[in-house]
Design a protein around this motif. Sequence first.
Motif, PDB file in Angstrom:
ATOM      1  N   PRO A   7     -11.134  11.840   3.676  1.00  0.00           N
ATOM      2  CA  PRO A   7     -11.457  10.710   2.808  1.00  0.00           C
ATOM      3  C   PRO A   7     -10.792   9.431   3.299  1.00  0.00           C
ATOM      4  O   PRO A   7      -9.627   9.432   3.694  1.00  0.00           O
ATOM      5  N   THR A   8     -11.550   8.347   3.290  1.00  0.00           N
ATOM      6  CA  THR A   8     -11.049   7.037   3.687  1.00  0.00           C
ATOM      7  C   THR A   8     -11.421   6.042   2.603  1.00  0.00           C
ATOM      8  O   THR A   8     -12.584   5.962   2.205  1.00  0.00           O
ATOM      9  N   LEU A   9     -10.427   5.313   2.126  1.00  0.00           N
ATOM     10  CA  LEU A   9     -10.667   4.234   1.174  1.00  0.00           C
ATOM     11  C   LEU A   9     -10.974   2.983   1.983  1.00  0.00           C
ATOM     12  O   LEU A   9     -10.116   2.465   2.689  1.00  0.00           O
ATOM     13  N   VAL A  10     -12.237   2.543   1.922  1.00  0.00           N
ATOM     14  CA  VAL A  10     -12.658   1.337   2.625  1.00  0.00           C
ATOM     15  C   VAL A  10     -12.416   0.169   1.667  1.00  0.00           C
ATOM     16  O   VAL A  10     -13.179  -0.054   0.729  1.00  0.00           O
ATOM     17  N   ALA A  11     -11.314  -0.531   1.899  1.00  0.00           N
ATOM     18  CA  ALA A  11     -10.888  -1.607   1.003  1.00  0.00           C
ATOM     19  C   ALA A  11     -11.692  -2.870   1.259  1.00  0.00           C
ATOM     20  O   ALA A  11     -11.843  -3.302   2.402  1.00  0.00           O
ATOM     21  N   THR A  12     -12.205  -3.462   0.187  1.00  0.00           N
ATOM     22  CA  THR A  12     -12.970  -4.711   0.304  1.00  0.00           C
ATOM     23  C   THR A  12     -12.300  -5.866  -0.431  1.00  0.00           C
ATOM     24  O   THR A  12     -12.744  -6.994  -0.320  1.00  0.00           O
ATOM     25  N   GLY A  13     -11.252  -5.577  -1.176  1.00  0.00           N
ATOM     26  CA  GLY A  13     -10.544  -6.636  -1.885  1.00  0.00           C
ATOM     27  C   GLY A  13      -9.308  -6.114  -2.583  1.00  0.00           C
ATOM     28  O   GLY A  13      -9.185  -4.918  -2.825  1.00  0.00           O
ATOM     29  N   ILE A  14      -8.398  -7.012  -2.869  1.00  0.00           N
ATOM     30  CA  ILE A  14      -7.219  -6.702  -3.665  1.00  0.00           C
ATOM     31  C   ILE A  14      -7.479  -7.288  -5.047  1.00  0.00           C
ATOM     32  O   ILE A  14      -7.707  -8.486  -5.183  1.00  0.00           O
ATOM     33  N   GLU A  15      -7.489  -6.424  -6.060  1.00  0.00           N
ATOM     34  CA  GLU A  15      -7.833  -6.880  -7.408  1.00  0.00           C
ATOM     35  C   GLU A  15      -6.649  -7.479  -8.151  1.00  0.00           C
ATOM     36  O   GLU A  15      -6.765  -8.524  -8.766  1.00  0.00           O
ATOM     37  N   ARG A  16      -5.511  -6.770  -8.123  1.00  0.00           N
ATOM     38  CA  ARG A  16      -4.356  -7.198  -8.906  1.00  0.00           C
ATOM     39  C   ARG A  16      -3.152  -6.335  -8.562  1.00  0.00           C
ATOM     40  O   ARG A  16      -3.272  -5.379  -7.797  1.00  0.00           O
ATOM     41  N   ALA A  17      -2.021  -6.688  -9.140  1.00  0.00           N
ATOM     42  CA  ALA A  17      -0.833  -5.839  -9.004  1.00  0.00           C
ATOM     43  C   ALA A  17      -1.060  -4.575  -9.842  1.00  0.00           C
ATOM     44  O   ALA A  17      -1.672  -4.627 -10.917  1.00  0.00           O
ATOM     45  N   ALA A  18      -0.588  -3.441  -9.353  1.00  0.00           N
ATOM     46  CA  ALA A  18      -0.715  -2.184 -10.093  1.00  0.00           C
ATOM     47  C   ALA A  18       0.344  -2.111 -11.185  1.00  0.00           C
ATOM     48  O   ALA A  18       1.454  -2.629 -11.030  1.00  0.00           O
ATOM     49  N   LYS A  19       0.005  -1.475 -12.277  1.00  0.00           N
ATOM     50  CA  LYS A  19       0.933  -1.252 -13.377  1.00  0.00           C
ATOM     51  C   LYS A  19       1.808  -0.043 -13.049  1.00  0.00           C
ATOM     52  O   LYS A  19       1.398   0.841 -12.298  1.00  0.00           O
ATOM     53  N   ASP A  20       2.994   0.008 -13.627  1.00  0.00           N
ATOM     54  CA  ASP A  20       3.881   1.151 -13.411  1.00  0.00           C
ATOM     55  C   ASP A  20       3.180   2.460 -13.748  1.00  0.00           C
ATOM     56  O   ASP A  20       3.336   3.459 -13.045  1.00  0.00           O
ATOM     57  N   SER A  21       2.384   2.476 -14.813  1.00  0.00           N
ATOM     58  CA  SER A  21       1.691   3.697 -15.236  1.00  0.00           C
ATOM     59  C   SER A  21       0.652   4.159 -14.224  1.00  0.00           C
ATOM     60  O   SER A  21       0.272   5.328 -14.211  1.00  0.00           O
ATOM     61  N   GLU A  22       0.172   3.255 -13.370  1.00  0.00           N
ATOM     62  CA  GLU A  22      -0.835   3.595 -12.359  1.00  0.00           C
ATOM     63  C   GLU A  22      -0.205   4.099 -11.069  1.00  0.00           C
ATOM     64  O   GLU A  22      -0.903   4.528 -10.175  1.00  0.00           O
ATOM     65  N   ARG A  23       1.118   4.047 -10.970  1.00  0.00           N
ATOM     66  CA  ARG A  23       1.814   4.472  -9.755  1.00  0.00           C
ATOM     67  C   ARG A  23       2.470   5.838  -9.896  1.00  0.00           C
ATOM     68  O   ARG A  23       3.287   6.223  -9.069  1.00  0.00           O
ATOM     69  N   LEU A  72       0.830  -1.205   0.000  1.00  0.00           N
ATOM     70  CA  LEU A  72       0.000   0.000   0.000  1.00  0.00           C
ATOM     71  C   LEU A  72       0.867   1.258   0.000  1.00  0.00           C
ATOM     72  O   LEU A  72       0.545   2.243  -0.660  1.00  0.00           O
ATOM     73  N   TYR A  73       1.968   1.234   0.724  1.00  0.00           N
ATOM     74  CA  TYR A  73       2.878   2.383   0.789  1.00  0.00           C
ATOM     75  C   TYR A  73       3.440   2.712  -0.598  1.00  0.00           C
ATOM     76  O   TYR A  73       3.528   3.867  -0.987  1.00  0.00           O
ATOM     77  N   ALA A  74       3.802   1.679  -1.351  1.00  0.00           N
ATOM     78  CA  ALA A  74       4.462   1.875  -2.634  1.00  0.00           C
ATOM     79  C   ALA A  74       3.520   1.842  -3.833  1.00  0.00           C
ATOM     80  O   ALA A  74       3.968   1.952  -4.964  1.00  0.00           O
ATOM     81  N   GLY A  75       2.212   1.686  -3.610  1.00  0.00           N
ATOM     82  CA  GLY A  75       1.262   1.672  -4.715  1.00  0.00           C
ATOM     83  C   GLY A  75       1.365   0.439  -5.584  1.00  0.00           C
ATOM     84  O   GLY A  75       1.172   0.502  -6.783  1.00  0.00           O
ATOM     85  N   LYS A  76       1.647  -0.693  -4.986  1.00  0.00           N
ATOM     86  CA  LYS A  76       1.871  -1.918  -5.759  1.00  0.00           C
ATOM     87  C   LYS A  76       0.610  -2.727  -6.035  1.00  0.00           C
ATOM     88  O   LYS A  76       0.672  -3.701  -6.767  1.00  0.00           O
ATOM     89  N   VAL A  77      -0.536  -2.345  -5.436  1.00  0.00           N
ATOM     90  CA  VAL A  77      -1.759  -3.111  -5.636  1.00  0.00           C
ATOM     91  C   VAL A  77      -2.924  -2.209  -6.033  1.00  0.00           C
ATOM     92  O   VAL A  77      -2.964  -1.038  -5.685  1.00  0.00           O
ATOM     93  N   VAL A  78      -3.850  -2.805  -6.770  1.00  0.00           N
ATOM     94  CA  VAL A  78      -5.117  -2.149  -7.083  1.00  0.00           C
ATOM     95  C   VAL A  78      -6.120  -2.685  -6.064  1.00  0.00           C
ATOM     96  O   VAL A  78      -6.290  -3.892  -5.914  1.00  0.00           O
ATOM     97  N   VAL A  79      -6.743  -1.756  -5.355  1.00  0.00           N
ATOM     98  CA  VAL A  79      -7.663  -2.083  -4.263  1.00  0.00           C
ATOM     99  C   VAL A  79      -9.089  -1.811  -4.703  1.00  0.00           C
ATOM    100  O   VAL A  79      -9.375  -0.741  -5.250  1.00  0.00           O
ATOM    101  N   ALA A  80      -9.983  -2.761  -4.470  1.00  0.00           N
ATOM    102  CA  ALA A  80     -11.414  -2.545  -4.689  1.00  0.00           C
ATOM    103  C   ALA A  80     -11.984  -1.940  -3.419  1.00  0.00           C
ATOM    104  O   ALA A  80     -11.603  -2.331  -2.309  1.00  0.00           O
TER     105      ALA A  80
END
Length: 119
Positions: A97-113, A71-79
């Motif tokens: 604002p609070t992101l209420v995470a309900t799941g981990i979808e996938r690894a994040a792409k470099d372009s998304e970080r 989460l610190y490094a932006g390595k996952v996409v969170v639902a």
Amino acid sequence: MIAGFCLSGAEARSDGQGSYVPCDNGLRCVMAPCPSNSALDLASGKIIKGVSVDIDSLPQQDKALDLSDKLYAGKVVVAGTIESRPHSFNGKRYSLPTLVATGIERAAKDSERGHCSAH
């Protein structure tokens, strides 16, 4: 590759949830609230600043993924959903604002970080 996915992106969006890449954005401050975290909303491309991540609603298998560093490094996409929640700092109440995470979808792409300090 990240194992233990909870929701696919399509399932998350059909439930009114979105897909986000949360991370540390490199900003530092001396007084709370500090906007040192942000989340990229993949649907809109908008960066939500000052967001905190609530992982209490994640399934146990997703909590076991060593999420702190990811989460610190932006390595996952969170639902999840973005909610405005009250927080108190130094006797003052803030709605943040609070992101209420309900799941981990996938690894994040470099372009998304791109908004992350540690990408």
